[in-house]
Design an enzyme around this catalytic site. Sequence first.
Site, short mmCIF file in Angstrom:
data_model
loop_
_atom_site.label_atom_id
_atom_site.label_comp_id
_atom_site.label_asym_id
_atom_site.label_seq_id
_atom_site.Cartn_x
_atom_site.Cartn_y
_atom_site.Cartn_z
N ILE A 154 0.85 -1.20 0.00
CA ILE A 154 0.00 0.00 0.00
C ILE A 154 0.88 1.24 0.00
CG2 ILE A 154 -1.76 1.28 1.27
CD1 ILE A 154 -2.63 -1.47 2.44
N ALA A 247 -5.01 2.98 8.74
CA ALA A 247 -4.48 1.71 9.25
C ALA A 247 -5.51 1.01 10.14
CB ALA A 247 -3.17 1.96 10.00
N ARG A 248 -5.38 1.19 11.43
CA ARG A 248 -6.30 0.65 12.42
C ARG A 248 -6.35 1.63 13.59
NH1 ARG A 248 -7.67 -2.55 9.10
NH2 ARG A 248 -7.99 -4.81 9.31
N ASP A 272 -10.09 7.27 8.76
CA ASP A 272 -10.98 6.22 8.27
C ASP A 272 -11.14 5.11 9.31
OD1 ASP A 272 -12.54 5.02 6.10
OD2 ASP A 272 -10.95 3.52 6.00
N GLU A 277 -15.09 1.12 16.91
CA GLU A 277 -15.91 1.12 15.70
C GLU A 277 -17.11 0.20 15.90
OE1 GLU A 277 -13.66 0.29 12.15
OE2 GLU A 277 -12.11 1.75 12.64
N HIS A 296 -14.47 3.59 7.74
CA HIS A 296 -13.61 2.43 7.44
C HIS A 296 -13.89 1.89 6.03
CE1 HIS A 296 -11.12 -0.76 9.72
NE2 HIS A 296 -10.84 -0.83 8.43
N ALA A 298 -11.63 2.84 3.27
CA ALA A 298 -10.47 3.05 2.40
C ALA A 298 -10.07 1.80 1.64
CB ALA A 298 -9.28 3.55 3.23
N GLY A 299 -10.28 0.63 2.23
CA GLY A 299 -9.82 -0.60 1.60
C GLY A 299 -10.85 -1.29 0.73
#
Length: 335
Positions: A154, A247-248, A272, A277, A296, A298-299
């Site tokens: 990434i 990321a996280r 994000d 969450e 969340h 982005a991926g």
Amino acid sequence: MTLTYLSTLPLPDSWFAELSERLPDVEVHRLAAGETPDPALLERVDLLHTSEWFPEASAVPALRCVQLDTSGVDHVRRTTLWQTGVPIATLGGIAPVPMAEYAMMSILELAHRMPLIERHRADRTWPTNADRLSSLTPRQLPGATVGIIGYGRIGREISRLATAFGMHVLGLSRTGVPAPADAKFDTGRQAPGEDRAEILPMEALPEVMRRSDILVVVVPLTELTRGMIGAEQLDLLPDGALVVNIARGGIVDEQALLERLRDGRIGGVALDVFDEEPLGAESVWWSEPGALITPHVAGLAPQYHAQTLDLVVENLTRLAEGRSIVNEVDRVSGY
């Protein structure tokens, strides 16, 4: 050799039909949400395709691979399967392009003052010429330095895009050297290009923070990275730096980030991911000036079904042939 495949994911019927067509010797089984699995089936499963549901290791004695529907593995460490020698594969190789595009979108939106512009839109106010010049003039991106925390596939794709905008890239990685372009599983959907990033090892984090006009966090959540960017690290950033976290939650100290955004030491943030969450309706982040907030996403990949199918077919084929799976998690490094 006949392999038994079990999925717990809500994939479309056409996805499973194509899997059976491409691998006719594989027994394909599905477990619906809330359905109690057949113990006899679990006992002979070779590959478990899942996201959040994990049986006890003792219930799957024939298991040869866990194929995750996620790139991160932090949620798997709490399971008994993590303690076994069963290979665990991630979804790596599918998300780099959309995540890099999201990162660049965030950088461009923050640089062009979109959080403030959206507030004018919400309030239906047209700023004066003086206000536009003082608060809405964009930041200059050519010549700026982007620090990428976690420089894998990434990170390389973010670097390629940022370089095209004339930015210098610092990449922080565990090894301190660029990962090979063909590492693990590559869908072939990443554009080629020379990697001109300056790569540094993890112990160079303070240097990267000091030099980064824009910080992009994309490192996996592990015991090593949990809490790695706190108040001390954020205070090393140049005044007015931008921060993007895809990321996280748990890697960046959210409260420290918020305080520095509010006092102007940080010029804008795009988040994000969060510590908790889903993000609660009461969270101040929803309405915080200077912040871009997304749930969340982005991926999320436009070709997710096709790419996921390619990955599952590849790993089932490798299991049948006795070869190592792709995207196998290194339990020592934690990703």
